[in-house]
Design an enzyme around this catalytic site. Sequence first.
Site, PDB file in Angstrom:
ATOM      1  N   GLN A   1       1.041  -1.582  -0.014  1.00  0.00           N
ATOM      2  CA  GLN A   1      -0.099  -0.259  -0.158  1.00  0.00           C
ATOM      3  C   GLN A   1       0.838   1.844   0.073  1.00  0.00           C
ATOM      4  O   GLN A   1       0.922   1.773   0.914  1.00  0.00           O
ATOM      5  CB  GLN A   1      -1.324  -0.227   1.375  1.00  0.00           C
ATOM      6  CG  GLN A   1      -1.671   0.784   1.318  1.00  0.00           C
ATOM      7  CD  GLN A   1      -2.952   0.726   0.385  1.00  0.00           C
ATOM      8  OE1 GLN A   1      -3.488   0.064   0.135  1.00  0.00           O
ATOM      9  NE2 GLN A   1      -3.451   2.457  -0.334  1.00  0.00           N
ATOM     10  N   PHE A   2       1.176   1.412  -0.983  1.00  0.00           N
ATOM     11  CA  PHE A   2       2.191   2.531  -1.044  1.00  0.00           C
ATOM     12  C   PHE A   2       1.263   3.889  -0.905  1.00  0.00           C
ATOM     13  O   PHE A   2       2.292   4.895  -0.220  1.00  0.00           O
ATOM     14  CB  PHE A   2       2.564   3.026  -2.673  1.00  0.00           C
ATOM     15  CG  PHE A   2       2.193   3.707  -3.477  1.00  0.00           C
ATOM     16  CD1 PHE A   2       1.621   4.849  -3.538  1.00  0.00           C
ATOM     17  CD2 PHE A   2       1.035   2.872  -5.091  1.00  0.00           C
ATOM     18  CE1 PHE A   2       0.936   5.348  -4.752  1.00  0.00           C
ATOM     19  CE2 PHE A   2      -0.105   3.424  -5.169  1.00  0.00           C
ATOM     20  CZ  PHE A   2       0.296   4.819  -5.824  1.00  0.00           C
ATOM     21  N   THR A   3       0.446   4.356  -1.161  1.00  0.00           N
ATOM     22  CA  THR A   3      -0.205   5.437  -0.358  1.00  0.00           C
ATOM     23  C   THR A   3      -0.661   5.596   0.993  1.00  0.00           C
ATOM     24  O   THR A   3      -0.730   6.972   1.374  1.00  0.00           O
ATOM     25  CB  THR A   3      -2.071   5.024  -0.944  1.00  0.00           C
ATOM     26  OG1 THR A   3      -2.748   4.509  -0.115  1.00  0.00           O
ATOM     27  CG2 THR A   3      -2.506   5.191  -2.344  1.00  0.00           C
TER      28      THR A   3
END
Length: 143
Positions: free
Chosen positions: A76-78
């Site tokens: 989950q890069f966000t």
Amino acid sequence: MRVLVQRVSSASVTVGGEVVGEIRPTAQGLLALVGVTHDDDTDKALRMAEKLWQLRILDDERSAADIGAPILVVSQFTLYANTAKGRRPSWNAAAPGPIAQPLVTAFAQALRALGASVQTGVFGADMQVALVNDGPVTILLET
């Protein structure tokens, strides 16, 4: 490294119409959304896995280690979005795929080495994540 952990009664990750990982509704488990930044390394991934495995957020103040709760790991890069300016998030703090992917994999492997039953999403894929948050309980872990 950041891990947004949710206590779940069920969860699944679907890619291209196929379920690639899930926590079935028969057991309490943890959904771990994993974000990686530029200065993260394998040591941080191992420490984070230990922290999550021992985190006492399940029923009766037990941990996944105590009851063998399943864990679903999703990249989950966000989690490293910067929303301080304007209306469009900046992703500069998120590590690029060639750095992040091996660390998300190391995190999942470290959990398995500790004894966890781990399933994962598909790094970089367009994933649909479904979950039933139990409690609700949602906690942000950071190294």
